[in-house]
Scaffold this motif. Structure first.
Motif: not given
Length: 243
Positions: A37-52
């Motif tokens: 679950a942590g890794h899946k949420r981490g993938a969402e953080a990747v998406r946010r960070t790349v966009e930012a």
């Protein structure tokens, strides 16, 4: 009251930001969830960070996604991580391409599954001409091993007579690293409160500014990236020279 700075007066962002994404397991444990679950949420953080990063004008973003040491983790966790990687490469590349982002993967591909290597090659080819941001994913990556491979390449060139021993210098090593042609990171961020480099960009990070943040990676996003960049912009970078 001081006048507000116009965008033109703002300090420029770092050209190259590198991030050690740490804390997925602790994020999940704190919530009584499995590490996956942590890794899946981490993938969402990747998406946010790349966009930012793209929106903030960063030119290169390197994410430490899977280290050479991570292969020692329990087999089930490694399998889950590889599954997430497959999903990312299948589902996110079109979005990266649409936003003008080039994808490049660094690390030892020989240990990755053949289908993952094929997805990487297809993704790199599809996005090769994009210029808004270069996203480097460090997969099965280790800084020491990268330097060893560069040394072997140099040794082969010297042994074959293609290179004089006296011509072995920093530029010659740079040219044989997986990041050849990419500027060294200006800043390396590590999340989760840990304060070490963990075999990440050992050569390239020689003069990088280090920013350690308590935020766990699944909670990372634009505000945290902005805070790290503000910290960076307030530092006096002397590269070993006197004031």
């Amino acid at each position: 009251m001081e006048p507000m700075l116009s965008p033109a007066d703002q300090p420029p962002p770092p050209v190259h930001v590198a991030i050690i994404m740490d804390g997925n397991g602790r994020w999940a444990k704190a919530r009584g969830l499995p590490r996956t679950a942590g890794h899946k949420r981490g993938a969402e953080a990747v998406r946010r960070t790349v966009e930012a990063a793209r929106e903030m004008g960063v030119s290169y973003l390197t994410l430490y996604a899977f280290s050479s040491e991570n292969w020692k983790r329990p087999a089930g966790e490694v399998t889950d991580l590889m599954g997430l990687l497959r999903l990312y490469l299948r589902n996110e590349v079109n979005n990266l391409h649409k936003n003008g982002i080039r994808l490049k993967v660094i690390g030892d591909r020989s240990r990755l599954g053949a289908d993952i290597v094929r997805l990487i090659e297809e993704s790199e080819a599809k996005t090769a001409g994009n210029t808004a941001l270069t996203l480097l994913l460090a997969l099965s990556y280790g800084g020491r091993q990268e330097i060893v491979e560069a040394a072997r390449a140099l040794a082969r060139d010297v042994a074959a007579g293609r290179l004089s021993p006296d011509a072995v210098d920093e530029d010659a090593i740079d040219a044989r690293l997986s990041t050849a042609g990419i500027p060294d990171p200006d800043m390396i961020i590590r999340t989760s409160g840990e304060q070490r480099i963990s075999n990440f960009l050992l050569w390239q990070g020689a003069y990088a500014e280090l920013v350690f943040m308590d935020t766990l990676w699944p909670d990372f996003g634009r505000p945290e990236l902005e805070a790290a960049i503000r910290d960076f912009q307030g530092r006096d970078r002397r590269f070993g020279t006197a004031r």
